[in-house]
Write a protein that holds these residues in place. Structure first.
Motif, PDB file in Angstrom:
ATOM      1  N   HIS A   4       0.858  -1.179   0.000  1.00 44.67           N
ATOM      2  CA  HIS A   4       0.000   0.000   0.000  1.00 44.67           C
ATOM      3  C   HIS A   4       0.900   1.237   0.000  1.00 44.67           C
ATOM      4  O   HIS A   4       1.814   1.345   0.821  1.00 44.67           O
ATOM      5  N   ASP A  14       0.730   5.413   0.204  1.00 46.35           N
ATOM      6  CA  ASP A  14      -0.130   6.554   0.529  1.00 46.35           C
ATOM      7  C   ASP A  14       0.661   7.857   0.423  1.00 46.35           C
ATOM      8  O   ASP A  14       1.820   7.921   0.843  1.00 46.35           O
ATOM      9  N   GLY A  15       0.009   8.890  -0.127  1.00 46.45           N
ATOM     10  CA  GLY A  15       0.560  10.240  -0.084  1.00 46.45           C
ATOM     11  C   GLY A  15       1.494  10.625  -1.205  1.00 46.45           C
ATOM     12  O   GLY A  15       2.054  11.722  -1.184  1.00 46.45           O
ATOM     13  N   SER A  16       1.696   9.770  -2.190  1.00 43.84           N
ATOM     14  CA  SER A  16       2.638  10.094  -3.259  1.00 43.84           C
ATOM     15  C   SER A  16       1.925  10.795  -4.410  1.00 43.84           C
ATOM     16  O   SER A  16       0.925  10.280  -4.936  1.00 43.84           O
ATOM     17  N   ASN A  18       3.331   4.912  -7.857  1.00 47.48           N
ATOM     18  CA  ASN A  18       3.451   3.874  -6.822  1.00 47.48           C
ATOM     19  C   ASN A  18       4.584   2.909  -7.132  1.00 47.48           C
ATOM     20  O   ASN A  18       5.293   2.446  -6.233  1.00 47.48           O
ATOM     21  N   ARG A  50       3.054  -1.211   4.227  1.00 45.86           N
ATOM     22  CA  ARG A  50       2.454   0.075   3.871  1.00 45.86           C
ATOM     23  C   ARG A  50       3.557   1.138   3.846  1.00 45.86           C
ATOM     24  O   ARG A  50       4.299   1.290   4.818  1.00 45.86           O
ATOM     25  N   THR A  98       4.185   5.091   3.580  1.00 46.80           N
ATOM     26  CA  THR A  98       3.549   6.405   3.707  1.00 46.80           C
ATOM     27  C   THR A  98       4.543   7.470   3.270  1.00 46.80           C
ATOM     28  O   THR A  98       5.637   7.573   3.829  1.00 46.80           O
ATOM     29  N   TYR A 149       5.580  11.388   2.695  1.00 48.43           N
ATOM     30  CA  TYR A 149       5.350  12.769   3.121  1.00 48.43           C
ATOM     31  C   TYR A 149       6.129  13.677   2.170  1.00 48.43           C
ATOM     32  O   TYR A 149       7.343  13.805   2.280  1.00 48.43           O
TER      33      TYR A 149
END
Length: 287
Positions: free
Chosen positions: A84, A86-88, A93, A141, A143, A145
């Motif tokens: 997973h 997230d945030g890109s 991905n 996962r 994440t 930033y």
């Protein structure tokens, strides 16, 4: 003759005197003691060289089998099959996965948990940090930033990205989707990690506010233009939205979300410089 009996005196025998028969060999006392002590000691078990080699070989083979079994268990049971991200925004991905999981054992969750334990991934352009969390033996996962980018300017053939304070955070040869280009600013040099040298530094607060309001209503402007008087015009394809001075920008963009769908594909200028709560329509001058 006298009747007195003659009494022979009996000689006293030496208590330490011992009789040794012919043919017997007397062993010294000390030697007998040493022999006795040796007899009392437990006999050590001694192996021949061949037997020692067999024992050592057996130990090494057992250790190898245990380690080999553990290795194959970890490789087969901790293989990552679900990721997973997230945030890109700037990177796909697949690109994020390659950064995190590249190299040998990069698809092993146990290895990744040790590699990124209590630390993130830094030093990636446009990204502040990335955290890797192991959710299961086969699931991780990531994440992301990303750095807070307000916009970019073109300078000497490069895309120069700056944050809310006008600080240049990255330069690139590639354009990043979702970040508007800002035109009309005047500057004569660019230094990484320094503020863009514009005449009106407070302009960056206005730029950040515009990009945040656009994002709030899921609008993506291609360009934000400032004229010499710092009037704002937004470009959406061939459609231009004249917002004017930095007044009522939030309310204007809120209303723009309902008007913009009718303007897509059209070429012209929507005049929103004059704003009031009672205004229902705005003039659109088609080109």
């Amino acid at each position: 003759m006298s009747d007195k009996k003659t009494v022979k005196k009996k000689k006293k025998t030496n208590p330490n005197l011992r009789l040794i028969k012919n043919g017997d060999i007397e062993e010294p006392k000390k030697k007998r003691r040493r022999i006795k002590k040796r007899e009392e000691r437990p006999e050590k078990i001694r192996f021949g060289k061949a037997k020692r080699s067999v024992i050592l070989l057996t130990v090494f083979l057992s250790l190898f089998l245990v380690l080999g079994g553990g290795y194959f268990y970890i490789i087969n049971n901790y293989r990552v099959t679900t990721v997973h991200v997230d945030g890109s925004i700037h990177y796909t991905n697949e690109e994020i996965m390659e950064m995190v999981m590249g190299g040998r054992f990069g698809d092993n969750s146990l290895f990744l948990s040790l590699k990124y334990r209590d630390k993130g991934i830094e030093g990636v352009p446009f990204i502040e940090t990335m955290d890797v969390e192991i959710e299961a033996k086969d699931t991780i996962r990531i994440t992301v930033y990303e750095k807070a980018l307000a916009g970019y300017v073109r300078y000497l053939g490069r895309y120069v990205y700056f944050d809310k304070d006008g600080i240049v955070v990255e330069t690139s040869l590639e354009e990043t989707a979702g970040i508007p280009q800002v035109t009309g600013l005047s500057f004569d040099h660019v230094i990484l990690h320094d503020r863009l040298p514009v005449d009106k530094p407070e302009l960056f607060d206005e730029i950040l506010n515009i990009t945040q309001q656009l994002s709030k209503y899921s609008l993506t402007a291609d360009r934000i233009y400032f004229d010499s008087a710092y009037n704002v015009t937004l470009y959406f394809g061939e459609a231009k939205i004249a917002l004017g001075q930095n007044e009522d920008i939030d309310e204007k963009i809120m209303k723009l979300q309902y008007i913009l769908p009718d303007l897509l594909g059209k070429s012209g200028t929507l005049d929103m410089r004059e704003y009031s709560e009672d205004t229902k329509t705005y003039s659109f001058e088609q080109e």
